[in-house]
Design a protein around this motif. Structure first.
Motif, PDB file in Angstrom:
ATOM      1  N   LEU A 133      89.908  43.422 -18.370  1.00 44.08           N
ATOM      2  CA  LEU A 133      88.922  43.525 -18.059  1.00 44.08           C
ATOM      3  C   LEU A 133      89.082  42.672 -16.543  1.00 44.08           C
ATOM      4  O   LEU A 133      88.529  43.550 -15.407  1.00 44.08           O
ATOM      5  N   ARG A 134      89.790  42.019 -16.311  1.00 39.72           N
ATOM      6  CA  ARG A 134      89.900  41.241 -14.679  1.00 39.72           C
ATOM      7  C   ARG A 134      90.942  41.817 -13.830  1.00 39.72           C
ATOM      8  O   ARG A 134      90.630  42.860 -12.855  1.00 39.72           O
ATOM      9  N   ILE A 195      86.781  45.974 -26.670  1.00 39.82           N
ATOM     10  CA  ILE A 195      85.990  45.801 -25.385  1.00 39.82           C
ATOM     11  C   ILE A 195      84.582  46.167 -25.953  1.00 39.82           C
ATOM     12  O   ILE A 195      82.996  45.880 -25.710  1.00 39.82           O
ATOM     13  N   PHE A 196      85.407  47.528 -26.539  1.00 43.02           N
ATOM     14  CA  PHE A 196      83.458  48.685 -26.791  1.00 43.02           C
ATOM     15  C   PHE A 196      83.048  47.914 -27.912  1.00 43.02           C
ATOM     16  O   PHE A 196      81.348  47.540 -27.866  1.00 43.02           O
ATOM     17  N   THR A 197      83.802  47.595 -29.041  1.00 42.38           N
ATOM     18  CA  THR A 197      82.556  46.686 -29.837  1.00 42.38           C
ATOM     19  C   THR A 197      81.845  45.813 -29.556  1.00 42.38           C
ATOM     20  O   THR A 197      80.895  45.984 -30.496  1.00 42.38           O
ATOM     21  N   GLU A 198      82.350  44.880 -29.060  1.00 42.36           N
ATOM     22  CA  GLU A 198      81.540  43.532 -28.368  1.00 42.36           C
ATOM     23  C   GLU A 198      80.693  43.623 -27.432  1.00 42.36           C
ATOM     24  O   GLU A 198      79.126  43.584 -28.084  1.00 42.36           O
ATOM     25  N   GLY A 199      80.302  45.445 -27.082  1.00 41.14           N
ATOM     26  CA  GLY A 199      79.068  45.712 -25.995  1.00 41.14           C
ATOM     27  C   GLY A 199      78.384  46.911 -26.626  1.00 41.14           C
ATOM     28  O   GLY A 199      77.117  46.214 -26.614  1.00 41.14           O
ATOM     29  N   SER A 200      78.942  47.669 -27.582  1.00 42.55           N
ATOM     30  CA  SER A 200      77.632  48.303 -28.094  1.00 42.55           C
ATOM     31  C   SER A 200      77.143  47.106 -29.270  1.00 42.55           C
ATOM     32  O   SER A 200      76.042  47.850 -29.636  1.00 42.55           O
ATOM     33  N   SER A 214      79.997  47.627 -22.846  1.00 43.33           N
ATOM     34  CA  SER A 214      80.098  48.792 -23.556  1.00 43.33           C
ATOM     35  C   SER A 214      80.441  49.893 -22.406  1.00 43.33           C
ATOM     36  O   SER A 214      81.520  51.330 -22.764  1.00 43.33           O
ATOM     37  N   ALA A 215      79.621  49.786 -21.198  1.00 42.09           N
ATOM     38  CA  ALA A 215      80.139  50.802 -20.463  1.00 42.09           C
ATOM     39  C   ALA A 215      81.589  50.749 -19.082  1.00 42.09           C
ATOM     40  O   ALA A 215      81.863  51.903 -19.038  1.00 42.09           O
ATOM     41  N   GLU A 216      81.087  49.460 -19.436  1.00 41.97           N
ATOM     42  CA  GLU A 216      83.387  48.816 -19.061  1.00 41.97           C
ATOM     43  C   GLU A 216      84.246  49.831 -19.629  1.00 41.97           C
ATOM     44  O   GLU A 216      84.908  50.114 -19.324  1.00 41.97           O
ATOM     45  N   ALA A 217      84.398  49.622 -20.967  1.00 41.72           N
ATOM     46  CA  ALA A 217      84.985  49.597 -21.824  1.00 41.72           C
ATOM     47  C   ALA A 217      85.398  51.502 -21.866  1.00 41.72           C
ATOM     48  O   ALA A 217      86.272  52.152 -21.739  1.00 41.72           O
ATOM     49  N   ILE A 218      84.042  52.183 -21.985  1.00 41.19           N
ATOM     50  CA  ILE A 218      84.402  54.071 -21.425  1.00 41.19           C
ATOM     51  C   ILE A 218      84.689  54.445 -19.909  1.00 41.19           C
ATOM     52  O   ILE A 218      85.681  55.042 -20.183  1.00 41.19           O
ATOM     53  N   GLU A 245      78.049  55.557 -28.134  1.00 38.12           N
ATOM     54  CA  GLU A 245      76.496  54.759 -26.419  1.00 38.12           C
ATOM     55  C   GLU A 245      75.723  55.961 -26.769  1.00 38.12           C
ATOM     56  O   GLU A 245      74.298  55.709 -26.097  1.00 38.12           O
ATOM     57  N   ALA A 246      76.012  57.279 -27.243  1.00 36.24           N
ATOM     58  CA  ALA A 246      74.974  58.248 -27.070  1.00 36.24           C
ATOM     59  C   ALA A 246      73.463  57.631 -27.422  1.00 36.24           C
ATOM     60  O   ALA A 246      72.515  57.582 -27.394  1.00 36.24           O
TER      61      ALA A 246
END
Length: 420
Positions: A133-134, A195-200, A214-218, A245-246
């Motif tokens: 992420l960094r 990352i996506f799972t934690e965001g979603s 989740s947007a960053e993961a995408i 995400e949809a």
């Protein structure tokens, strides 16, 4: 980030921040190729990004933003090197490390190499997530901390330790051999999926999701897919993210309460994301060896293509879960398959499967075991037993919206039992 930049971003769709994040991995790659030393180069990059956020709003964006960032970061690197007098011979080495000419702007995109370096096998998964992420995402320590719901000090410590381990491992900024590269790419996809799972679906805290994460993961998965377009699992992962995400806008009420898939307003689903994700997974399944992310994406596509809950092809979903259980078995696959079995063949059959799965500690130990158990009991008309399961599940999850939802299901089960 300065208030002035934030204000300007409000009027320009945050174009400044997006542009800097896009350029960050490219600049870091150039610095690593020229200077070496991941930690020093990453520190120099962060100083250059900070300089951009303060100077560009006042002086305007340079004609070549990437070259500007590389030049500023390289100067910061050299300045830091000069000021460090702890080692002998620094000034003599500096003549070799810092030529008079500015660092050339590379034409090649080093994003894949940077992904692989951030997901080095010497690093723990939390460190891989933070460093990715960094370094690749261009997020600040504060942004990462907010996304992961940990303190800035914790994130800073993870990043610092990750840099130290990368240096101690002797890793070089170059693509590994073909055999090792495949395994490392799998590690990258696992990190992006985390990352996506934690965001979603946030594992704890007051909200159902963390949209920024989740947007960053995408965004990062799109970059990886562009680097390795023929990799079926990367394409499958991107499709899975888009199709999941949809449904984001329909997953919560205005007050932030969780709305289950069967009760969502499907008119609020993002049809463009569904179309893109469906086209991507359809093409990938035809052209690449089947993998776990592709199967998960196919399951998501079946859900998204159903105009109404009753139109869902649960038989097809069950077949896909059977395949997924063979390729990548795990607690969540087991529980999701049991739900599909209950919808396709009835709750009695599914309850038998669930009882058999109880023998697996990882399955029985998860709060979703009780949630699924309650759901199937509810379908079978055993409302009192369902109520107890829902209540038990609510007490085992750290997500506040999940707790509220499960308690409401317990109430609904009680009401159904009283009205029989």
């Amino acid at each position: 980030m300065s208030d002035r930049l934030r204000d300007m971003g409000d009027h320009a769709g945050f174009a400044w921040q997006r542009r800097l994040r896009e350029l960050a991995p490219q600049v870091l790659g150039a610095l690593l190729r020229h200077h070496g030393g991941f930690d020093a180069c990453e520190d120099a990059l962060q100083e250059a990004l900070l300089a951009a956020t303060t100077q560009w709003p006042v002086q305007g964006v340079p004609a070549d933003p990437k070259a500007w960032l590389i030049t500023v970061a390289s100067r910061r690197f050299v300045d830091r090197y000069r000021s460090d007098t702890a080692r002998a011979g620094r000034e003599r080495a500096l003549a070799v490390l810092a030529p008079a000419d500015p660092v050339a702007v590379p034409q090649a995109d080093d994003t894949l190499t940077l992904f692989l370096l951030c997901c080095h096998p010497a690093l723990t998964p939390p460190s891989q997530v933070a460093l990715t992420l960094r370094a690749v995402g261009g997020l600040t320590t504060a942004e990462i901390a907010r996304g992961l719901l940990v303190s800035e000090a914790t994130v800073a410590q993870r990043i610092s330790r990750a840099k130290q381990r990368v240096r101690a491992s002797g890793a070089r900024f170059e693509l590994p051999g073909a055999a090792d590269r495949a395994a490392r790419v799998r590690s990258v996809t696992e990190v992006l999926y985390l990352i996506f799972t934690e965001g979603s679906t946030a594992s704890s805290g007051p909200t159902v999701d963390r949209a920024e994460l989740s947007a960053e993961a995408i965004r990062l998965t799109r970059r990886l897919h562009a680097q390795v377009p023929d990799d079926g699992e990367i394409a499958g992962l991107l499709a899975l993210m888009l199709l999941t995400e949809a449904r984001g806008a329909a997953r919560t009420t205005p007050s932030g309460d969780l709305v289950p898939l069967s009760e969502q307003d499907r008119g609020r689903w993002d049809t463009a994301a569904i179309a893109e994700g469906t086209a991507l997974i359809t093409h990938t399944l035809r052209t690449a060896p089947i993998g776990p992310y592709q199967l998960q994406a196919a399951i998501a596509a079946v859900h998204d293509e159903a105009g109404r809950p009753e139109d869902t092809d649960w038989g097809q979903i069950l077949v896909l879960y059977d395949l997924l259980d063979r390729l990548a078995p795990g607690p969540m696959v087991t529980l999701n398959r049991v739900v599909a079995l209950g919808m396709a063949r009835g709750p009695a059959v599914a309850l038998e499967e669930l009882q058999a799965a109880r023998a697996e500690a990882a399955v029985a130990g998860h709060y979703r075991f009780d949630a699924v158990h309650g759901y199937l009991l509810d379908l079978a008309g055993e409302h009192a037993a369902a109520r107890a399961c829902y209540a038990r599940a609510a007490g085992r999850t750290l997500s506040l919206p999940e707790q509220r939802y499960l308690r409401s299901r317990a109430t609904d089960a009680r009401t159904a039992g009283e009205n029989r």
